[in-house]
Write an enzyme that holds these catalytic residues in place. Sequence first.
Site, short mmCIF file in Angstrom:
data_model
loop_
_atom_site.label_atom_id
_atom_site.label_comp_id
_atom_site.label_asym_id
_atom_site.label_seq_id
_atom_site.Cartn_x
_atom_site.Cartn_y
_atom_site.Cartn_z
N LYS A 139 -16.54 -23.65 8.87
CA LYS A 139 -16.37 -22.19 8.74
C LYS A 139 -17.18 -21.67 7.55
O LYS A 139 -17.73 -20.57 7.61
CB LYS A 139 -14.89 -21.85 8.54
CG LYS A 139 -14.07 -21.89 9.81
CD LYS A 139 -12.79 -21.09 9.58
CE LYS A 139 -11.64 -21.64 10.36
NZ LYS A 139 -10.35 -21.11 9.88
N THR A 161 -5.11 -3.03 8.11
CA THR A 161 -5.03 -4.40 7.60
C THR A 161 -4.90 -5.38 8.76
O THR A 161 -5.03 -4.99 9.93
CB THR A 161 -3.91 -4.51 6.53
OG1 THR A 161 -4.00 -5.80 5.92
CG2 THR A 161 -2.52 -4.33 7.11
N GLY A 214 -12.82 -20.07 0.37
CA GLY A 214 -12.29 -19.48 1.59
C GLY A 214 -13.43 -18.97 2.47
O GLY A 214 -14.54 -18.75 1.97
N ARG A 268 -12.02 -25.27 3.01
CA ARG A 268 -11.40 -26.51 3.47
C ARG A 268 -12.07 -26.98 4.76
O ARG A 268 -12.49 -28.14 4.87
CB ARG A 268 -9.89 -26.28 3.70
CG ARG A 268 -9.17 -27.46 4.26
CD ARG A 268 -7.70 -27.15 4.45
NE ARG A 268 -7.48 -26.04 5.37
CZ ARG A 268 -6.28 -25.57 5.70
NH1 ARG A 268 -5.20 -26.11 5.18
NH2 ARG A 268 -6.16 -24.58 6.55
N THR A 269 -12.17 -26.09 5.73
CA THR A 269 -12.89 -26.41 6.97
C THR A 269 -14.35 -26.05 6.74
O THR A 269 -14.74 -24.88 6.79
CB THR A 269 -12.32 -25.59 8.14
OG1 THR A 269 -10.90 -25.76 8.16
CG2 THR A 269 -12.90 -26.01 9.47
N ASP A 295 -12.81 -2.94 0.65
CA ASP A 295 -12.42 -4.24 0.07
C ASP A 295 -13.48 -4.78 -0.89
O ASP A 295 -13.17 -5.27 -1.98
CB ASP A 295 -12.16 -5.27 1.18
CG ASP A 295 -10.85 -5.01 1.92
OD1 ASP A 295 -9.92 -4.45 1.30
OD2 ASP A 295 -10.76 -5.38 3.10
N SER A 348 0.80 -1.22 0.00
CA SER A 348 0.00 0.00 0.00
C SER A 348 0.84 1.28 0.00
O SER A 348 0.49 2.24 -0.70
CB SER A 348 -0.98 -0.01 1.17
OG SER A 348 -1.93 -1.04 0.96
N LYS A 403 -8.46 -5.15 11.48
CA LYS A 403 -9.68 -4.72 10.77
C LYS A 403 -10.95 -4.80 11.63
O LYS A 403 -11.87 -4.04 11.42
CB LYS A 403 -9.89 -5.56 9.51
CG LYS A 403 -8.91 -5.21 8.39
CD LYS A 403 -9.25 -5.98 7.13
CE LYS A 403 -8.29 -5.66 6.02
NZ LYS A 403 -8.66 -6.24 4.74
P1 ATR Z 1 -8.27 -13.74 5.39
O1 ATR Z 1 -8.91 -13.08 6.58
O2 ATR Z 1 -7.24 -12.89 4.70
O3 ATR Z 1 -9.29 -14.25 4.42
P2 ATR Z 1 -7.78 -16.18 6.89
O4 ATR Z 1 -8.90 -15.85 7.81
O5 ATR Z 1 -6.50 -16.63 7.47
O6 ATR Z 1 -7.42 -14.96 5.95
O7 ATR Z 1 -8.32 -17.24 5.84
C1 ATR Z 1 -7.48 -18.00 5.09
C2 ATR Z 1 -8.32 -18.95 4.21
O8 ATR Z 1 -7.43 -19.75 3.46
C3 ATR Z 1 -9.18 -19.88 5.03
O9 ATR Z 1 -10.42 -20.04 4.35
C4 ATR Z 1 -8.37 -21.18 5.03
O10 ATR Z 1 -9.12 -22.36 5.17
P3 ATR Z 1 -9.43 -22.99 6.63
O11 ATR Z 1 -10.56 -22.16 7.19
O12 ATR Z 1 -9.78 -24.39 6.37
O13 ATR Z 1 -8.15 -22.83 7.43
C5 ATR Z 1 -7.78 -21.12 3.65
N1 ATR Z 1 -6.60 -21.97 3.52
C6 ATR Z 1 -5.36 -21.75 4.00
N2 ATR Z 1 -4.52 -22.73 3.65
C7 ATR Z 1 -5.25 -23.62 2.93
C8 ATR Z 1 -4.96 -24.86 2.26
N3 ATR Z 1 -3.72 -25.38 2.27
N4 ATR Z 1 -5.96 -25.47 1.60
C9 ATR Z 1 -7.20 -24.95 1.55
N5 ATR Z 1 -7.54 -23.78 2.15
C10 ATR Z 1 -6.60 -23.13 2.83
#
Ligand code: ATR
Length: 275
Positions: free
Chosen positions: A161, A65, A133, A157-158, A110, A22, A69
Amino acid sequence: MHINGKTTLFGILGNPVEHSLSPIMHNAAFTHLGLNNVYVPMAPKDLGAALSGLKSIGFRGVSVTVPFKEEVIPYLDSIDATARAIGAVNTLTFTKLSDGSIAVQGTNTDWIGSNAALAQVTELHGASALVLGAGGAAKAVAFGLQKVGATVVIANRTKAKAVALGKELHCAALGLDEIDDVGAEILINTTTVGMAPNINHCPVAPHLLSQYKVVMDIVYAPLETKLLHEAKACGCAVIDGLDMLLFQGAEQFRIWTGHTAPMEVMRKALVTALG
Ligand code: ATR
């Protein structure tokens, strides 16, 4: 840039902040327009103390950031409805009131950035999008899409969430392993998958990409992620991670200075910085 006694102060609060692009983007824009402004990185230990200091020193505008936030919200004098709904603020504007005190207003650019980046190549109203995500970035992107009338599915992935975010936003939620037949037109990666040093990782199996018209990645290091490389090969329109950064920054620039941001100058500065 010639800093002197009349220079107006801007900056970014984050931790860590040393890799933030930035300062490069905003200072390039200030210089290009001949504005006597400077934008500096700041990593406060105590956010409340930092905000009091910024008010007292006379800062005019500050980006926020990770990890501040959400934490910044209780310190604000006002927050706009959209930032309140997203639950995150990335832009502070400091205004001098008639009694001499300073008011801090929080907003979120954003979602404006992601919508503007996508709108370069596609109509969003009535479109369908799969957002990968479930973190803060996913929420802002999904919120923005819904605001302009797109249908959103969240996959993470999770899965729990994704389900939690889906409940908040009233949209469908899946695990990352359940996205084969989503059938959306737009795919947006907000996960960190594919970010350097893991440049050979891709959040979606490449053979699934041809179903999408548009693929956007918010990862910008590397600029062409494996996801974007594969999407291009499938004939999708692609949007790289610099665009969201650029368009959200352009909106901050407009709010703070009243000028239209010089986007090409800002992008060039970012690309040069990324080497
Ligand atoms: P931000 O606030 O910038 O979005 P974050 O809250 O750390 O960052 O989110 C990171 C995202 O990347 C999450 O959705 C995470 O998935 P999990 O909730 O399962 O952790 C995802 N992520 C990170 N590494 C990953 C991987 N190797 N495979 C799949 N998803 C991944």
